[in-house]
Design an enzyme around this catalytic site. Sequence first.
Site, PDB file in Angstrom:
ATOM      1  N   SER A  72      -0.480  -2.912  -4.831  1.00 49.45           N
ATOM      2  CA  SER A  72       0.240  -3.750  -5.783  1.00 49.45           C
ATOM      3  C   SER A  72       0.824  -4.976  -5.100  1.00 49.45           C
ATOM      4  O   SER A  72       1.331  -4.905  -3.991  1.00 49.45           O
ATOM      5  CB  SER A  72       1.381  -2.967  -6.443  1.00 49.45           C
ATOM      6  OG  SER A  72       2.117  -3.819  -7.313  1.00 49.45           O
ATOM      7  N   LYS A 100       0.541   4.625  -8.309  1.00 46.39           N
ATOM      8  CA  LYS A 100       0.268   3.233  -8.686  1.00 46.39           C
ATOM      9  C   LYS A 100       0.247   3.086 -10.205  1.00 46.39           C
ATOM     10  O   LYS A 100       0.736   2.090 -10.756  1.00 46.39           O
ATOM     11  CB  LYS A 100      -1.075   2.782  -8.086  1.00 46.39           C
ATOM     12  CG  LYS A 100      -1.515   1.380  -8.526  1.00 46.39           C
ATOM     13  CD  LYS A 100      -0.480   0.307  -8.196  1.00 46.39           C
ATOM     14  CE  LYS A 100      -1.046  -1.100  -8.240  1.00 46.39           C
ATOM     15  NZ  LYS A 100      -1.778  -1.477  -9.438  1.00 46.39           N
ATOM     16  N   HIS A 111       3.751   3.011 -11.345  1.00 47.67           N
ATOM     17  CA  HIS A 111       4.268   1.679 -10.985  1.00 47.67           C
ATOM     18  C   HIS A 111       3.907   0.676 -12.071  1.00 47.67           C
ATOM     19  O   HIS A 111       4.746  -0.103 -12.539  1.00 47.67           O
ATOM     20  CB  HIS A 111       3.685   1.239  -9.638  1.00 47.67           C
ATOM     21  CG  HIS A 111       3.838  -0.228  -9.349  1.00 47.67           C
ATOM     22  ND1 HIS A 111       3.032  -1.190  -9.936  1.00 47.67           N
ATOM     23  CD2 HIS A 111       4.699  -0.898  -8.550  1.00 47.67           C
ATOM     24  CE1 HIS A 111       3.395  -2.384  -9.508  1.00 47.67           C
ATOM     25  NE2 HIS A 111       4.407  -2.236  -8.677  1.00 47.67           N
ATOM     26  N   ASN A 112       2.652   0.688 -12.494  1.00 43.65           N
ATOM     27  CA  ASN A 112       2.213  -0.279 -13.499  1.00 43.65           C
ATOM     28  C   ASN A 112       2.865  -0.021 -14.852  1.00 43.65           C
ATOM     29  O   ASN A 112       3.179  -0.958 -15.587  1.00 43.65           O
ATOM     30  CB  ASN A 112       0.692  -0.240 -13.628  1.00 43.65           C
ATOM     31  CG  ASN A 112      -0.009  -0.943 -12.484  1.00 43.65           C
ATOM     32  OD1 ASN A 112       0.541  -1.067 -11.388  1.00 43.65           O
ATOM     33  ND2 ASN A 112      -1.223  -1.391 -12.705  1.00 43.65           N
ATOM     34  N   GLU A 119       6.184  -1.411 -14.642  1.00 43.61           N
ATOM     35  CA  GLU A 119       6.008  -2.868 -14.716  1.00 43.61           C
ATOM     36  C   GLU A 119       5.910  -3.326 -16.173  1.00 43.61           C
ATOM     37  O   GLU A 119       6.516  -4.337 -16.564  1.00 43.61           O
ATOM     38  CB  GLU A 119       4.745  -3.247 -13.950  1.00 43.61           C
ATOM     39  CG  GLU A 119       4.363  -4.708 -13.956  1.00 43.61           C
ATOM     40  CD  GLU A 119       3.029  -4.920 -13.265  1.00 43.61           C
ATOM     41  OE1 GLU A 119       2.157  -5.596 -13.859  1.00 43.61           O
ATOM     42  OE2 GLU A 119       2.837  -4.407 -12.143  1.00 43.61           O
TER      43      GLU A 119
END
Length: 482
Positions: free
Chosen positions: A128, A183, A186-187, A190
């Site tokens: 990222s 990940k 995380h997105n 986000e």
Amino acid sequence: MEYTIGIAGLAVMGENLVLNMASKGFSVAVYNRTYGKTEKFLEGRAKGKDIAGYREVKDFVASLESPRKIMMMVKAGEPVDQFIEQLLPFLDEGDIVIDGGNSNYHDTVRRQDYLEGKGLRYIGTGVSGGEEGALKGPSIMPGGSASAWEHLEPVFTAAAAKVDDGSSCTAWMGPGGAGHFVKMVHNGIEYGDMQLICEAYHFMKDILGMDSGEIHSTFADWNQGELSSYLIEITADITAFLDEDGSPLLENILDAAGQKGTGKWTVIGALDYGVPLSLISESVFARCLSSLKELRESAARELAGPECVYEGDRAALLSDLGTALYVAKIISYAQGFGLLQAASDQYSWDLNLAEIARIWRGGCIIRSVFLDRISDAYTREPGLANMLLDPYFKDIVTKGQARLRNVLTAGMSAGIPLPCHSAALNYFDGLRTAKLPANLLQAQRDYFGAHMYERVDKPRGEWFHTNWTGEGGDTTSTAYSK
């Protein structure tokens, strides 16, 4: 010469990651499906650096030191499987294949099993940071075949972003799909961060009547305090950017958002593991609603709402908005970290939540000073049941809830949609409610489907059924809790 690592795929992320690794003293071999792109790269940004390009997969693989480390930076899905098949004839036992794209973690588990069955090692690696992060230092989240980490750690540690204490924003996540799952979450976080910021922008513009200069100044001020983050920083830049005619460029951008799927996967994961990821779910649906631009324009002509007029203390409400944004952000991360813990428990990944927060502190899109607080919370209590129960976050959210309520009251009264701020408060209120009306829901389920219920005066796990109409039998359905 044998090269340290190979990168396959020279799109934006791949090309910049190659330059990053080369700048850290590693020799890099590159391959791209179309050799013309490889030639352009070698004659341009890679010229004079310890980077070699190859036309054929066989030569690309042969150029690497043993055990070979090949990192795929290709589009998720079928292209990953196709390239793996191209590599297989030329790999030797113990070689390492790394997927650095945004693959679904279920695919990563499948691919690891497949390659380990052939004596190879497979790593699903979340990367990222976008174009700038890939070049200057991203956050790197690897997981999969554990024996591969000792071979990758020097490269990833050098290439990853560094935080203030000099530590590198990478760490081993765990086995199987752990890296890509982290990940993915995380997105999802986000998505939530971005939608919360967009709602704050909408509130400033349409309720507080602020112009682009005032909005820019507010985001710039927020970036100096507890809201300091990459996304707040770039929002300040965006709100100040002028189009060619001198007007704010932001006002000339169509309000129809796109997405690539990781937010949706995060929501699906939450449903799979029974985690109330309401705020991030709302952020995904907000993008879906925004994409219905023509329908919204038609509905705007047909469906009336309240007049968007606020006559109170604008300065006080703007201050409330900053606190509301921070409170909602905390709640969003509490949900996201709850999903990480649930998946870790499900797959025995033993995810280190403090370490995950630390490696997100630099390089990645959600990087912020606030992540230090999360790392501290899970360092103090690794088994923390919910982030909101940490003393720091409990204090902030408890004291800030009134301001969040004020913002939502103003927004609803003015007809401004605030789906993620609303979801944050609903989650907080639900979490702190010892008795929810789910007792009625369980009664309804038992009434129409004989799904049974538990009783408050009996131990958990004992199930009961009532013949509500006097006409039913004793046969019951299977009891389940999710």
